[in-house]
Each structure stands twice: as structure tokens, then as C-alpha cells.
Motif scaffolding. Structure first.
Motif, PDB file in Angstrom:
ATOM      1  N   GLY A  77      -4.698   7.604   5.507  1.00  0.00           N
ATOM      2  CA  GLY A  77      -3.471   8.512   4.578  1.00  0.00           C
ATOM      3  C   GLY A  77      -2.782   7.889   3.837  1.00  0.00           C
ATOM      4  N   THR A  78      -2.193   6.617   3.545  1.00  0.00           N
ATOM      5  CA  THR A  78      -0.799   5.454   3.182  1.00  0.00           C
ATOM      6  C   THR A  78       0.322   6.540   3.762  1.00  0.00           C
ATOM      7  OG1 THR A  78      -1.347   6.427   1.018  1.00  0.00           O
ATOM      8  CG2 THR A  78      -2.530   4.036   1.788  1.00  0.00           C
ATOM      9  N   CYS A  79       0.348   7.592   4.941  1.00  0.00           N
ATOM     10  CA  CYS A  79       1.645   8.200   4.757  1.00  0.00           C
ATOM     11  C   CYS A  79       3.135   7.529   5.322  1.00  0.00           C
ATOM     12  CB  CYS A  79       1.234   9.606   5.897  1.00  0.00           C
ATOM     13  SG  CYS A  79       2.681  11.043   5.603  1.00  0.00           S
ATOM     14  N   GLY A  80       2.387   7.030   6.814  1.00  0.00           N
ATOM     15  CA  GLY A  80       3.595   6.130   7.030  1.00  0.00           C
ATOM     16  C   GLY A  80       5.022   6.961   8.446  1.00  0.00           C
ATOM     17  N   LEU A  81       4.424   8.647   8.101  1.00  0.00           N
ATOM     18  CA  LEU A  81       5.293   9.339   9.167  1.00  0.00           C
ATOM     19  C   LEU A  81       4.213   8.865  10.685  1.00  0.00           C
ATOM     20  CD1 LEU A  81       4.686  12.877   8.581  1.00  0.00           C
ATOM     21  CD2 LEU A  81       5.978  11.551   8.719  1.00  0.00           C
ATOM     22  N   THR A 121       7.349   6.274  -5.079  1.00  0.00           N
ATOM     23  CA  THR A 121       6.808   5.386  -4.455  1.00  0.00           C
ATOM     24  C   THR A 121       5.543   6.274  -3.480  1.00  0.00           C
ATOM     25  OG1 THR A 121       8.124   3.748  -3.069  1.00  0.00           O
ATOM     26  CG2 THR A 121       7.304   3.478  -5.832  1.00  0.00           C
ATOM     27  N   ASN A 122       6.625   7.034  -2.515  1.00  0.00           N
ATOM     28  CA  ASN A 122       6.036   7.664  -1.813  1.00  0.00           C
ATOM     29  C   ASN A 122       6.245   6.556  -0.209  1.00  0.00           C
ATOM     30  OD1 ASN A 122       4.677  10.778  -1.524  1.00  0.00           O
ATOM     31  ND2 ASN A 122       5.532  10.031  -3.292  1.00  0.00           N
ATOM     32  N   ALA A 123       6.870   5.382  -0.206  1.00  0.00           N
ATOM     33  CA  ALA A 123       6.568   4.435   0.344  1.00  0.00           C
ATOM     34  C   ALA A 123       6.846   5.046   1.440  1.00  0.00           C
ATOM     35  CB  ALA A 123       7.262   3.180   0.339  1.00  0.00           C
ATOM     36  N   GLY A 124       8.243   6.321   1.987  1.00  0.00           N
ATOM     37  CA  GLY A 124       8.769   6.013   3.315  1.00  0.00           C
ATOM     38  C   GLY A 124       8.900   4.880   3.892  1.00  0.00           C
ATOM     39  N   SER A 168       1.215  -1.330   0.106  1.00  0.00           N
ATOM     40  CA  SER A 168       0.178  -0.275  -0.036  1.00  0.00           C
ATOM     41  C   SER A 168       1.158   1.157  -0.254  1.00  0.00           C
ATOM     42  CB  SER A 168      -1.043  -0.341   1.187  1.00  0.00           C
ATOM     43  OG  SER A 168      -0.524   0.016   2.435  1.00  0.00           O
ATOM     44  N   VAL A 169       1.974   0.826   0.324  1.00  0.00           N
ATOM     45  CA  VAL A 169       3.458   2.286  -0.147  1.00  0.00           C
ATOM     46  C   VAL A 169       2.877   3.043   1.276  1.00  0.00           C
ATOM     47  CG1 VAL A 169       4.582   2.076  -2.354  1.00  0.00           C
ATOM     48  CG2 VAL A 169       1.664   3.336  -1.975  1.00  0.00           C
ATOM     49  N   THR A 170       2.762   2.717   2.038  1.00  0.00           N
ATOM     50  CA  THR A 170       2.558   3.722   3.412  1.00  0.00           C
ATOM     51  C   THR A 170       3.626   3.656   4.359  1.00  0.00           C
ATOM     52  OG1 THR A 170       0.041   2.441   3.334  1.00  0.00           O
ATOM     53  CG2 THR A 170       0.946   3.228   5.494  1.00  0.00           C
ATOM     54  N   GLY A 171       4.666   2.729   4.851  1.00  0.00           N
ATOM     55  CA  GLY A 171       5.795   2.709   5.566  1.00  0.00           C
ATOM     56  C   GLY A 171       5.816   3.090   7.071  1.00  0.00           C
ATOM     57  N   ARG A 212       2.415  14.461   3.184  1.00  0.00           N
ATOM     58  CA  ARG A 212       1.450  14.417   1.733  1.00  0.00           C
ATOM     59  C   ARG A 212       1.671  13.698   1.375  1.00  0.00           C
ATOM     60  NH1 ARG A 212       0.282  19.390  -0.162  1.00  0.00           N
ATOM     61  NH2 ARG A 212      -0.997  18.302  -1.402  1.00  0.00           N
ATOM     62  N   SER A 213       1.998  12.265   1.921  1.00  0.00           N
ATOM     63  CA  SER A 213       1.809  10.600   1.053  1.00  0.00           C
ATOM     64  C   SER A 213       3.129  10.126   1.640  1.00  0.00           C
ATOM     65  CB  SER A 213       1.539  10.263   0.404  1.00  0.00           C
ATOM     66  OG  SER A 213      -0.252   9.980   0.502  1.00  0.00           O
ATOM     67  N   GLY A 214       4.660  11.022   1.755  1.00  0.00           N
ATOM     68  CA  GLY A 214       5.998  10.564   1.569  1.00  0.00           C
ATOM     69  C   GLY A 214       5.997   9.909   2.599  1.00  0.00           C
ATOM     70  N   GLY A 215       5.998   9.924   4.307  1.00  0.00           N
ATOM     71  CA  GLY A 215       6.547   9.545   5.305  1.00  0.00           C
ATOM     72  C   GLY A 215       8.431   9.031   5.866  1.00  0.00           C
TER      73      GLY A 215
HETATM   74  K     K Z   1       3.668   6.877   2.247  1.00  0.00           K
END
Ligand code: K
Ligand code: K
Lengths: 449, 449
Positions: free
Chosen positions: B392-396, B172-175, B56-59, B277-280
């Protein structure tokens, strides 16, 4: 911007300004030395906050009413609550009516807008009906509670005084108290709680519903049909009430409720679910509840009561349209149907606007108060709870309101004003006359979600 | 319910099931003993959580990647991220394409839906374009970062390994990170941060925007016109980015930033606004920030990135339509106009559905996690932050994910799945074929707000 008087005095603007005017007027009355108990000094901020809270029938307080205000002060407070509960415009027009003047159309429009009515017809009789029903309910409530209170209080005067203020506060969903500690003294008196719950329901279910019920029982032929609005709002109101009762019981059965009898657990759940939907009275110190319950109560306060009622929040119909729209979409339908009727596209759009504006406003307010209270290190839960309570004009409190900084108090006052006026009316008050676009742009699709 | 195969295998269902299948497949691969560092035992829950987070490229992570996974494990992780980032369906069709088979229309529809495209035309070339651009950006990023890292790491292999994983993770903003502590070692290296911010932008701005930019630079005539989607999403993305930078600076200038040089303050604000904003990825321990900043970051994570991008959230266009609709309403207009075009009524309705479903899902998840974590007495802020980050699949992270109970972890996994699929596609996957209503009910107005 067109600055002609006709534009400036749009019905919605008059209503917003009337509320603001009433708030300042009562702030002055509550600031008078005669309004305070001997030896008590009320600051103007406290008077203004109390007035805004009363006119918006919220019930958040920065002072203990019974310890702070004299008989005159309590009288002003009750007047502010009555005015706010029944609606500044409604009362104003009533005065107009009893003075025997014919009500001009422009005035009728004001009431229509304030009680959020759509149809013009039968407006004057509707007004009279609202007032009669409201006063009747309040008087019956006062008599029932007052008589019952004879066993609680030393004098008949004190009993009926408590009963009258209690019935007013419950029916208007104001949530103020002159007991000094809300309904906590009645935590084990289920009769008092039941009467209060019924009064809260009567105020929060919406005046159109009460009027239709009256018409239903008055009409002789069996073909009487309740409006879609009454069906949707009543169903939503009580479904959310039931979910509230069950949710609170689940979250508390192994926490605060541990060791309580089943009926005590039931009544805490019933009362808290009812009072969160704009009532604001309390039979317990809510800050004792679990985090999950406090969030859940915040959600109930945000949902709130019916439109055209004494309650606030995004209102039942907005929630219903949200869920019905999601359901329709998930089932692959374009139209939104319920109770054999179709929801109008414009009402769906209004629901979108109310939800959007409420979410944005709520988030902004929570972030602002967090920033203002940075140095005092308040718990986030208390901030969320207090902000939800103000915006939903509920009045339940975790007890932090009086210790907030001035900017936070101003934020809460703004929320109470907007929450009472309603987001649709508030946005309407910003705009001028509806503009027919003189030109159309081509439509182009974009990707959503 | 119609249970024929054609109905069950609607494109949206195939996509949702493909993501779920990929999540389980990679959970098995990451559970293999060969994937773990010698002496490290990975539980299946940890492997599943890592896999769901990667696809889900969340991180969000429950383990420290560099200490837990072997070279094989990191390779599987990178593959999961790449697959999730570019889209299960896109990659699948690419394989189909390079195998030389003609792509049937039903397959084309799948990609259209996955990347949320509306037009069928030029689909195959679009696919090829997406992949080429994505790989090109990743390779350039890997080369730039890897070469720069030569001064940081002992061996060229380690430098380029870090550069390649970093570029993949950022674009991929996976983080995810294999440094062991995200980008915190580069807290003072503005070059690394800038490259990462640009890679995050490139992934989060949306593939259609990248393709239009490519077409713009490739086209010779000056009549090239960007689509309304590209204009709305790009404008919203960068306006919110700017608000994020300013907001964080205001909330932190007298708190965490106190005593920092202006450029350090600037870069912490720039990076946090971009990464939320999704990077994480993180250049600092975010849990050190003030309550207001943490709430603000949660809002940025909920807003998220463009549709048809590697990012999540309610997406930029939903936010834009929200504000444009409120603005139109407040100005007394019925239609919603922007950039000389009109927003389609159906897109406004989709925005309403996304917002409603997101708000309900977010609230439910926060209450559920609060209830599940009752005994551990976690701070509400950390719960809100972690839930917003997952949805928000951000990952922070404020660092609580690994200590959550299993039910909370399952809640977060569900949020990551739904967040990645997108609410519109998720709801589409529930429904069957679009039903034309066979009968119409009369429309009846109700009172909203
Ligand atoms: K992410
Ligand atoms: K109230």
C-alpha cells in the motif's frame, strides 16, 4: 420495499430460511438428553454449534463427537450431514417426488437455485440422478472402508459403523469423525487415506460434473461434449490440488517432514491438499505445521471446491475467472476466453461480487474475532485459520474453536451458514425481484487503480 | 511476440522502467560515501531499500535516516521523494517544458498514463497546474511548520530544515523523517498533527481533485460541476477515514487508550486513521496497539488513497466500485449507479482486476515472507503489517523491516514498486498493444459462487 408474500418467499430466501430452520431443528435434537452419552451434559450453544457445523457440512467442533454423543446423537448428526451435503431443497423435493406428486415449476426453480443450475431442462431426472449417484458412492465407500476396517476394530458392527460414518463424512466433505481423533490413527495407512481422498474429490468436484461423467460413460456416440463449466471447474480443482501438494512439500520438507520417508511426505502433502479444499478430515495435528503452510492451507480453504458441490469457499470457477481476467487484461484483450469458449460478462461480474464479498467478510470476521478474543491473547494464525475454515466450510482446525468466546462462536456460525449457502445465493436472498431500471443515468468514466 | 521497438516502448513500460531506473540511480547516490554520516557504513542493500522506499514514497526504512545520512544524503533522499511523489514522468515533462520545447503527443500520452488521466485535453496546463499546486502546498507547509518549530529547535536553520522536510514528507505521503523518531516527539502537539493530517489529505486526495477544486474556486459562474471521479473518490476517502477513526477508538478505548484524556484518544485515532491511508508518519509506536487495531490498520493501508495521488493501495475508487456493485446486485439491479451517474462496465472490470491482483499479490507476499523468515519466528501480525504497508506504499511499521532476511527485503521492494506504479499500469506494462480479437468464440455460461 415491497412486502407482498411472493416477494418475501423468493426461492433464495426459502433456501436460506430452510438451512436456518434445519440448523435450529437439529440443534434441538442434539440437545435432547437421549443424544448425549450417559453422564455428559451438552450445553445449548454446543448443540447449536454442532448442528450449524453439520448442516453446513463444515466439521468444526466444540465437542469431541465420540465422547459426547450417544448412538442417537450420532444418528442425528449423520442425518444433519446428509441433509446439508445433498442440499435441504434437493432432499425435500426428493420426498415430494417419491410421494408421487407432480413437481410444480416453482418447486423446480428452488432446486435449480440450490444446486446453482442454470438450465431448467431435465431437472427432475437430474435430481434423481444426483441422489442415486450420491447414495451409490456413499454405499460403496462404506462397504470398502467397513470391510477394510474389520482388521482395525474388534467387532464387525464397529468396523462397518466406522466405515459408514467415515464414507458419509468424507463424501459430503463434512469432516466429522467418530474415531475421536479424525484420521490421525490412519496416518500410516495409505489405503484408507486414498479412499478418503477419492471420496472427498467425488463430493467436492460438483454434482454437475458427476452427472456429465455418468452421461459420458452412458452415451454411445463419441460426440459427447463436456460443458465449459465441467472443464473449467475440473481443471481448476486439480491444478490447485497439485499446487497445494507441491507447496506443502516445499514449506515442510525441512520442517515437519524432516526425517520422514518420501512416501510419508507425499501422503501428508496429498492428504492435506485434498482435505483443505473443504474435506476437513485430518491425518495429523495441523497446528504443528510452519506458519507458511498454515497460511497456504488457509488460502486453499478459502479457494474451496466446485460450485454445486458439497464444498465451500469462493469456489473454483471464481478463482479461474479471476486469473483468466487478469491474464486477458495483461495480454491486451477485452474478452475472456478459455477452452474455445468465451466467459459471459455476467459471470465475470458474479465472480467480482463473490470475491469482493468474501474478502470483506473474511477481513471483518478476522478483525471481529481478534477483538472478541482480546483478553485470551490467541495467536493471529489460529484466528485466521479458524475463520477461513468456517467461511470455506472446511472444518480443519488448529484446536481453538472450543475455547472461543460466545461472540466469536456466533461469528463462526454465521460464516458457516453464509459459506454453505454461497455468497451469490446469500445476496440473492436479500434482494427482491430483479428490477428493470425505469430510467438510465448517463455513464461517466472514473479512474481505477 | 512482436519485438519491434514501438511495442517494447509502450508508455506504461517506459513509466515502469523510469521508476526502476530512478530507484537504481538514487540507490547509487545514497551509497556514495559523501551521503553517509562520518563513520557510518551504508551497505548497498540498505541504500537500494532506502531508494526504492523513497522513489515509491513508501517510507519503510532499514536505517534511521537522521543517524545514517549526511546533509548530502538527506538532500538526495528528498529529491527521490519529490521525484516519486510528483511522478517521474511529470517532472521529466516539466523539464522538457521549461526548456521551451514543444511537447510531442507521444510525450503527452506518457503523463496522461502516469497520472492515470483519461482525457487528453488541457494536458500541458494540467501538468503546470499540478506542479504549481504541489510546490505551493509544500512551501506553505514548510513555512508554517518551520515557523512553528522555532520554539522546538535551537536554530532557525534546524527549525526550517525540519519544517521543509516534514512538509515534503507529509504532502508526498512519503512518511520519512529526519527527527529520528517520526512524529512521536509531537504526540501531544495537536497543531503539528493537524498540519500533518491536512498535508497528508492534500497529497492523498488526488491531483485531479486538487485541480478541480482550483477550477471551482477560480470559475465565476455557478454551473461548475465536479466530475464523478472527484465525487466518488472524495466521498470514499473521507467515509473510510471516519470509519478508521471510530474503529481505532473502539478497539483501543479499553486497551492502549486506557487512562488517556478524550482529546488524546481523539488525536491518536485521527492521526492513525489519516496516516494509514498512505501517509506513513507515526505519533506512537503502533506495535503497542491491539491485534484488532493492527489488522484494522492493515486494512486501511490496503485500501489506501485516491488514484492519481501520491498514495497507494487498491485505491478509493476500487473500494467504492466493489461496494456499489455488491449493493446493486443485492438490490437486484444490473447497472451500478452513484451520484446520478452510471459506472462504466470497463471501470467495473478494472476494479475486479485490481482487487484480484492485489489479493493474490498480498497473499503470496505474506506466505513468501513467512517462509523466508521461518528461522526467525517473527509474529504473523508483524509480517502482515509490513507487507500491507509496502504494497500500500504506506510506510507504517511494527519495526521488523531492518531485521528481515534479504529475500524478504527484495519481496518488499517489489511490492513497493508495483504498489507505486499501480496494478493497472503494471499489468498494462506487461502487455503489448491492445489486440482486437480476430475471431470470436461462442459464449457459454458457467456456475459462479
Ligand atoms: K507512504
Ligand atoms: K467440511
Amino acid at each position: 420495499m415491497n412486502l407482498r408474500l411472493g416477494n418475501l418467499l423468493s426461492p433464495f430466501r426459502i433456501i436460506v430460511f430452510s438451512y436456518i430452520a434445519a440448523m435450529f431443528l437439529f440443534s434441538l435434537l442434539l440437545y435432547l438428553p437421549v443424544s448425549a452419552q450417559p453422564g455428559v451434559n451438552v450445553s445449548y450453544t454446543e448443540a447449536l454449534f454442532t448442528s450449524v457445523s453439520a448442516v453446513s457440512v463444515t466439521g468444526l467442533t466444540v465437542v469431541n463427537v465420540s465422547e459426547t454423543y450417544s448412538a442417537a446423537g450420532v444418528f442425528f448428526l449423520a442425518a444433519a450431514i446428509q441433509l446439508g451435503g445433498i442440499g435441504v431443497m434437493t432432499l425435500g423435493t426428493f420426498v415430494w417426488m417419491v410421494l408421487g406428486r407432480k413437481i410444480p415449476l416453482s418447486q423446480r426453480m428452488l432446486i435449480m437455485v440450490d444446486q446453482n443450475q442454470i438450465a431448467f431442462s431435465g431437472l427432475v431426472s437430474l435430481m434423481r440422478g444426483i441422489l442415486l449417484v450420491a447414495l451409490m458412492i456413499e454405499i460403496i465407500g462404506a462397504l470398502v472402508l467397513g470391510t477394510y476396517f474389520l482388521s482395525y476394530f474388534d467387532t464387525a458392527f464397529e468396523a462397518y459403523y466406522q466405515g459408514a460414518f467415515g464414507a458419509l463424512s468424507a463424501f459430503t466433505n463434512a469432516g466429522f469423525d467418530v474415531t475421536g481423533e479424525s484420521l490421525i490413527p490412519f496416518a500410516d495407512d495409505y489405503f484408507v487415506q486414498l479412499v478418503n481422498i477419492l471420496l472427498i474429490f467425488a463430493g467436492a468436484i460438483g454434482f454437475p460434473v458427476l452427472m456429465e461423467l455418468k452421461a459420458y460413460f452412458a452415451s454411445k456416440d463419441r460426440s459427447f461434449r463436456f460443458s465449459l463449466f465441467t472443464k473449467v471447474t475440473t481443471a481448476t480443482y486439480f491444478i490447485v490440488f497439485a499446487i497445494g501438494v507441491i507447496g506443502l512439500w516445499i514449506f515442510e520438507k525441512n520442517a515437519y517432514y524432516e526425517g520422514f520417508s518420501w512416501h510419508k511426505q507425499l501422503f501428508f502433502s496429498l492428504f492435506n491438499s485434498a482435505t483443505a479444499r473443504s474435506g476437513g478430515l485430518a491425518t495429523m495435528d495441523v497446528s504443528q505445521l510452519t506458519l507458511a503452510s498454515l497460511l497456504f492451507l488457509s488460502a486453499l480453504m478459502i479457494i474451496g471446491a466446485s460450485p454445486s458441490s458439497v464444498g465451500g469457499g469462493i469456489r473454483t470457477t471464481t478463482l479461474a475467472v479471476m486469473f483468466l481476467t487478469i491474464k486477458s487484461f495483461a495480454m491486451g484483450r477485452r474478452d475472456v476466453k478459455v477452452f474455445g469458449r468465451e466467459i459471459h460478462e455476467e459471470d465475470r461480474q458474479k465472480a467480482f461480487i463473490v470475491l469482493s464479498a468474501f474478502v470483506v467478510g473474511l477481513f471483518l470476521a478476522i478483525i471481529l474475532v481478534s477483538a472478541f478474543e482480546h483478553s485470551s491473547e490467541l495467536e493471529l494464525m489460529a484466528i485466521i485459520f479458524e475463520v477461513s475454515s468456517a467461511f470455506g466450510t472446511c472444518g480443519l482446525s488448529m484446536g481453538i474453536t472450543s475455547s472461543l468466546t460466545l461472540p466469536s462462536k456466533i461469528t463462526l456460525m454465521m460464516l458457516m451458514l453464509i459459506g454453505r449457502v454461497g455468497l451469490v445465493a446469500f445476496l440473492f436472498s436479500i434482494r427482491g425481484k430483479e428490477k428493470q431500471s425505469r430510467y438510465k443515468y448517463p455513464t461517466e468514466r472514473i479512474i481505477i487503480g
